[in-house]
Design an enzyme around this catalytic site. Structure first.
Site, PDB file in Angstrom:
ATOM      1  N   GLU A  68       1.713  -4.602   8.517  1.00 60.49           N
ATOM      2  CA  GLU A  68       2.753  -4.198   7.883  1.00 60.49           C
ATOM      3  C   GLU A  68       3.883  -4.899   7.333  1.00 60.49           C
ATOM      4  O   GLU A  68       3.185  -6.309   7.455  1.00 60.49           O
ATOM      5  CB  GLU A  68       3.840  -3.572   8.976  1.00 60.49           C
ATOM      6  CG  GLU A  68       3.382  -2.008   9.468  1.00 60.49           C
ATOM      7  CD  GLU A  68       2.989  -0.828   8.996  1.00 60.49           C
ATOM      8  OE1 GLU A  68       3.184  -0.703   7.981  1.00 60.49           O
ATOM      9  OE2 GLU A  68       3.039   0.163   9.988  1.00 60.49           O
ATOM     10  N   HIS A 107       0.986  -0.554   3.207  1.00 65.33           N
ATOM     11  CA  HIS A 107      -0.152  -1.658   4.206  1.00 65.33           C
ATOM     12  C   HIS A 107      -1.578  -1.142   3.407  1.00 65.33           C
ATOM     13  O   HIS A 107      -1.919  -0.647   3.257  1.00 65.33           O
ATOM     14  CB  HIS A 107       0.532  -1.052   6.179  1.00 65.33           C
ATOM     15  CG  HIS A 107       0.091   0.135   6.242  1.00 65.33           C
ATOM     16  ND1 HIS A 107       0.990   1.172   7.007  1.00 65.33           N
ATOM     17  CD2 HIS A 107      -1.174   1.132   5.896  1.00 65.33           C
ATOM     18  CE1 HIS A 107       0.674   1.946   6.632  1.00 65.33           C
ATOM     19  NE2 HIS A 107      -0.396   1.875   6.482  1.00 65.33           N
ATOM     20  N   ASP A 133      -8.762  -0.572  12.946  1.00 65.89           N
ATOM     21  CA  ASP A 133      -8.242  -0.993  13.179  1.00 65.89           C
ATOM     22  C   ASP A 133      -7.797   0.475  14.611  1.00 65.89           C
ATOM     23  O   ASP A 133      -8.473   1.274  14.478  1.00 65.89           O
ATOM     24  CB  ASP A 133      -6.378  -0.739  12.526  1.00 65.89           C
ATOM     25  CG  ASP A 133      -6.532   0.281  11.803  1.00 65.89           C
ATOM     26  OD1 ASP A 133      -7.315   0.970  11.944  1.00 65.89           O
ATOM     27  OD2 ASP A 133      -5.396   0.321  11.187  1.00 65.89           O
ATOM     28  N   ASN A 154       4.252   2.473   2.417  1.00 63.10           N
ATOM     29  CA  ASN A 154       4.549   1.385   1.973  1.00 63.10           C
ATOM     30  C   ASN A 154       4.024   0.156   1.754  1.00 63.10           C
ATOM     31  O   ASN A 154       3.335  -1.453   1.859  1.00 63.10           O
ATOM     32  CB  ASN A 154       5.532   0.713   3.468  1.00 63.10           C
ATOM     33  CG  ASN A 154       4.576   0.554   4.712  1.00 63.10           C
ATOM     34  OD1 ASN A 154       3.235   0.562   4.557  1.00 63.10           O
ATOM     35  ND2 ASN A 154       4.756   0.269   5.941  1.00 63.10           N
TER      36      ASN A 154
HETATM   37  C1  F6R Z   1      -6.214   3.714   8.645  1.00 63.73           C
HETATM   38  C2  F6R Z   1      -5.652   2.662   8.390  1.00 63.73           C
HETATM   39  C3  F6R Z   1      -4.398   2.676   7.137  1.00 63.73           C
HETATM   40  C4  F6R Z   1      -4.248   4.128   6.643  1.00 63.73           C
HETATM   41  C5  F6R Z   1      -3.503   4.019   5.296  1.00 63.73           C
HETATM   42  C6  F6R Z   1      -3.233   5.417   5.076  1.00 63.73           C
HETATM   43  O1  F6R Z   1      -7.372   2.287   9.245  1.00 63.73           O
HETATM   44  O2  F6R Z   1      -6.111   1.335   8.622  1.00 63.73           O
HETATM   45  O3  F6R Z   1      -4.183   1.774   6.505  1.00 63.73           O
HETATM   46  O4  F6R Z   1      -6.168   3.534   5.559  1.00 63.73           O
HETATM   47  O5  F6R Z   1      -1.955   3.943   6.698  1.00 63.73           O
HETATM   48  O6  F6R Z   1      -3.274   6.361   5.552  1.00 63.73           O
HETATM   49  P1  F6R Z   1      -3.599   7.909   4.569  1.00 63.73           P
HETATM   50  O7  F6R Z   1      -5.524   7.723   4.537  1.00 63.73           O
HETATM   51  O8  F6R Z   1      -3.804   9.016   5.992  1.00 63.73           O
HETATM   52  O9  F6R Z   1      -2.744   7.727   3.819  1.00 63.73           O
END
Ligand code: F6R
Length: 242
Positions: free
Chosen positions: A143, A138, A67, A136
């Protein structure tokens, strides 16, 4: 789904690093799906260490990032282009011609989404996708409520995600409100998936992921239907499972 419990963040990073290196040794032209955020930082450090010890070469691999925020330029320090360059790409021998991160500043973002999807297909799909888990539920920036049938698309970021990611920005107002993300179907088409989960902050989400029902309200839950998923989670993240 295979669940590997490790002691802490360091062990999680080490376990993921060994798995990736094994896959690259099996197939030097591996198509690797990459994530950003705090979770894989340790993994990228370990991969760089292994590269410096000449234990692995990334020369022939291809990578696709999950992303990118819409509205940040590639050299903005909070963009995922910048993150990847900084945490991994500039330190290893990866061929930058074979590195793909969604271009979220393109004038036609919809077109960029279908082009990204096509690029993945043209490369024969992702062999090994690395994921982090959002608090959450995701995965990528898919989301809660995102269709399981989704492909690379534009998303409005949930307030909970903007709050969770505000730690990287000066103020929450600076956190972009939208992003481009691989879709859930795109992720599910990967041959193998590793999801990394570390820390107490993720304990609730991990418990729901493992014990909860499969539902679009909790995107990660679909991974239970994939036949080659490894969850690598540390003790703090597993806390709510005991
Ligand atoms: C990042 C991504 C997100 C993160 C998720 C966890 O490329 O796609 O799904 O993997 O938000 O984020 P952290 O690792 O910062 O807790």
């Amino acid at each position: 789904m295979k669940i590997v419990q490790v002691k802490d963040y360091n062990e999680m990073s080490e376990a993921a690093c060994s798995l990736i290196i094994r896959e690259i040794h099996n197939d030097p032209e591996l198509v690797l799906g990459l994530a950003t955020g705090s979770t894989p930082e340790g993994l990228y450090k370990k991969l760089i260490e292994k590269y410096n010890q000449e234990a692995v070469s990334f020369k022939a691999i291809t990578s696709f990032n999950l992303d990118e925020y819409i509205g940040l330029s590639k050299d903005n320090r909070n963009s995922y282009h910048f993150y990847m360059e900084n945490y991994l790409f500039q330190h290893i021998d990866i061929n930058m011609q074979n590195v793909y991160v969604p271009t979220a500043n393109s004038p036609d973002a919809e077109k960029e989404c279908s082009a990204y999807e096509k690029l993945i297909r043209d490369n024969g799909k992702i062999d090994l996708q690395i994921l982090g888990l959002g608090t959450n539920g995701h995965i990528g920036f898919n989301e809660p409520g995102t269709k399981f049938s989704s492909r690379t698309h534009i998303v409005n970021l949930a307030e909970s995600t903007r709050k969770a990611n505000a730690r990287f920005f000066e103020t929450i107002e600076n956190v972009p409100t939208s992003a481009i993300t691989m879709g859930i179907k795109t992720i599910m088409e990967s041959r193998e998936i590793i999801i990394l989960v570390s820390g107490e902050r993720k304990a609730k989400a991990l418990a729901r992921f493992i014990n909860g029902e499969i539902s679009e309200h909790f995107p990660a839950s679909i991974l239970k239907k994939h036949d080659n998923v490894t969850v690598i989670a540390d003790e703090a993240a597993m806390n709510n499972l005991k």
